[in-house]
Scaffold this active site. Structure first.
Site, PDB file in Angstrom:
ATOM      1  CD  GLU A  38      -2.761   1.479   2.345  1.00 45.19           C
ATOM      2  OE1 GLU A  38      -2.329   0.817   3.494  1.00 45.19           O
ATOM      3  OE2 GLU A  38      -3.490   2.342   2.597  1.00 45.19           O
ATOM      4  NE  ARG A 262       4.672  -7.832  10.223  1.00 45.64           N
ATOM      5  CZ  ARG A 262       3.009  -7.239   9.840  1.00 45.64           C
ATOM      6  NH1 ARG A 262       2.243  -7.495  10.666  1.00 45.64           N
ATOM      7  NH2 ARG A 262       3.221  -6.437   8.866  1.00 45.64           N
ATOM      8  CE  LYS A 272       3.542   0.078   4.533  1.00 48.24           C
ATOM      9  NZ  LYS A 272       2.589   0.149   3.663  1.00 48.24           N
TER      10      LYS A 272
END
Length: 558
Positions: A38, A262, A272
């Site tokens: 994104e 992850r 983020k």
RNA sequence: UGCCCGAUAGUAUAAUGGUAGUACGACAGAUUUUGGUUCUGUUUGUCGAGGUUCGAAUCCUCGUCGGGCAACCA
């Protein structure tokens, strides 16, 4: 593709196994993956793991990988991020088959939605978000389906069209999938497909005021692109039944989703949102601050794509939660830089040495560019009567295993002579101002017939030829291994000493020719990389990583 | 306490019913004109209890622990 013997012997991780099975069974002739960021932030080392996985799979098995921006939320996404992401992926060494955007499919997605409405599988709900949330129930209590779910196909089609045409304000209506309000999986309780947002999109501008949610965009985009293996992180596991549901009901290409854990790294954070906070609140200088775990941060710090790929390879791909030692990343970068970095001598904290019996003004000595790479050749260095050595390389009353300079003790000056310390000149406050030494002429490097053996070798620079440079020494950004797992605010654990600036260090003159992409080892100190803030009159070097330091360890013990 | 995912040295990661191995770290030593590199060695592990089996890290059952899920975020 080239497989080394080691690769062939190496066992497969679970996703490679799935891919091989699908290929061997004839399910697919070739595979297609995608990397779907994104564009709402910079890529970090966790994304690098995903990039290496997705692109690496296609490379290994002869497939293709798309770069697809998951841009379905116009309020957080920006073109700046798109550009940085592309740069980072390329820098890591990968090229995508197609550059695509979820927003490319807005028209198609809209048609998909109408298809579901026609099948009686989607409806327009007028409830505000709080009410929808309330009706969803909770994990132990089923939700309730409200009266809007009973609207006719015609009414839903009309309302949905009106939503698109801008007849309603933000939040007034949503389009929902009619799945199962009693499902133990909350994501199946009539999930929202479209919401109204009167906001400009970085690509489609004001063409749309309704935007699809992740669940109604991602899987459909995969399907449109005929992605065979849609790889994502663990938190999307509960979305998978929905992912499959939409594809089944829409009767489109059956992409399959697979999930892996992850990456987490010690002494840093990977969120983020939190990284954005560090930037916005000026705890770091920018997204590419060399202390940041972003790809751009590592790049600026002097990490190489090869080292990051090697790291991704070493950590593997699994489904269990993990917290990787930062030292593994450091091992990877040292491993690479040791082979490619040119050796240079830079004195960080100078102590002047006068070689009293040296009568020449100066001479040139030769030194290896890189002892690990004989083909790299040699460079010339000015040696003179006055030199700087590292202040920490001298002690007046040294402990036992101190192999450096001390009164009466001998050391080798790298690539030059053996010297002996004869006299210490002190200032009024007792600090060392200067050392008087004598050199052994027969000990010249390369033609040493002095017969002397010394334990230590020091780096040095000629006073007359020294070039001042700025050094930026970085340390871990956080003081604790897992900042996001500590009590309170993660920012309370920021390491305030993560940046130390040495504004004037003394470098050998050859460093003036340092190129932008050149890697250096400042001997006995660490690996350094030219920073972008360097200018004509000022050279700035970032410390990528220190050398391993057995002496520092020895000292810590006592 | 509903559903889902997971659990192998300090940290990661192999062993796919048949000798628990590798890497990083740590520790010790050798080599070294970088206390770097290289080399050698040492240390430490199958979450627990049952079961199936000649044989279980692996299969089954029940626990325990860790993580995820109730955004008009992705």
């Amino acid at each position: 593709m080239e497989l080394t013997k080691k690769d062939e012997e190496k066992s497969l991780h679970f996703i490679e196994e799935i891919v091989e099975n699908d290929l061997n069974s004839g399910k697919y002739q070739s595979i297609r993956t995608r990397f779907p960021p994104e564009p709402n932030g910079y890529l970090h080392i966790g994304h690098a793991k995903s990039i290496c996985l997705n692109f690496g799979l296609a490379k290994r098995y002869g497939g293709k990988t798309n770069l697809r921006f998951d841009d379905t939320n116009p309020v957080t996404e920006e073109t700046e991020y798109v550009e940085s992401i592309k740069e980072d992926v390329r820098w890591l060494g990968f090229e995508w088959a197609n550059e695509l955007y979820a927003s490319d499919y807005f028209e198609q997605l809209f048609a998909f939605a109408k298809d579901l409405i026609k099948k009686g599988l989607a409806y327009v709900d007028d409830n505000p978000s709080e009410e929808i949330a309330r009706q969803k129930g909770n994990p132990t209590e089923p939700g309730i389906r409200n009266e809007f779910a009973d609207r006719s196909v015609e009414e839903n089609l009309r309302l949905f069209k009106e939503m698109k045409d801008g007849k309603y304000g933000d939040g007034e209506k949503v389009l929902r999938a009619k799945v199962d309000m009693a499902s133990p999986n909350m994501h199946l309780r009539d999930p929202i497909m479209y919401r109204i947002k009167h906001a400009a999109h970085h690509r489609t501008g004001n063409n749309w005021c309704i935007y699809p949610m992740y669940d109604f965009a991602h899987g459909q985009s995969d399907s449109i692109e005929q992605i065979t293996h849609s790889i994502c992180t663990l938190e999307f596991i509960p979305h998978r039944p929905l992912y499959d549901w939409f594809i089944e009901k829409l009767e489109i290409f059956p992409s399959k989703q697979y999930e892996f854990a992850r990456l987490n790294l010690t002494y840093t954070i990977m969120s983020k949102r939190k990284l954005l906070q560090l930037v916005n609140e000026k705890h770091v200088s920018a997204w590419d601050d060399p202390r940041m775990p972003t790809i751009s941060g590592f790049r600026r710090r002097g990490y190489t794509p090869e080292s990051i790929q090697m790291f991704a390879d070493k950590i593997g791909v699994q489904k269990r939660e993990n917290l990787i030692d930062f030292s593994l990343l450091e091992f990877c970068i040292r491993e690479h830089l040791n082979r490619v970095a040119k050796r240079r001598m830079v004195v960080f904290d100078p102590l002047k040495v006068v070689i009293t019996n040296y009568t020449e003004e100066f001479e040139l000595v030769q030194s290896e560019e890189n002892p690990e790479d004989p083909g790299a050749g040699h460079r010339s260095l000015f040696f003179g009567r006055e030199i700087y050595i590292e202040r920490e390389d001298f002690m007046e009353n040294p402990p036992k295993k101190f192999f450096r300079l001390a009164p009466g003790q001998k050391v080798r000056l790298k690539s030059a002579y053996i010297i002996k310390c004869d006299e210490v000149i002190k200032g009024v406050d007792g600090t060392f101002e200067e050392l008087r030494c004598s050199y052994i002429p027969e000990s010249r490097s390369g033609s040493d017939h002095s017969g002397l053996k010394v334990q230590g070798t020091l780096h040095w620079v000629s006073v007359k030829h020294a070039v001042p440079v700025e050094l930026r020494l970085y340390d871990r950004l956080f003081k604790v291994e897992d900042p996001s797992n500590e009590d309170g605010d993660f920012k309370d654990y920021i390491n305030q000493e993560s940046l130390q600036i040495i504004s004037k260090a003394y470098a050998e003159p050859s460093l003036k020719e340092a190129g932008k992409e050149e890697r250096f080892q400042f001997m006995r100190k660490g690996y350094f990389f030219l920073d972008k803030e360097s200018g004509p009159g000022k050279m700035v070097f970032n410390r990528t990583v220190t050398l391993k330091d057995a002496w520092a360890k020895e000292q810590k013990k006592s």
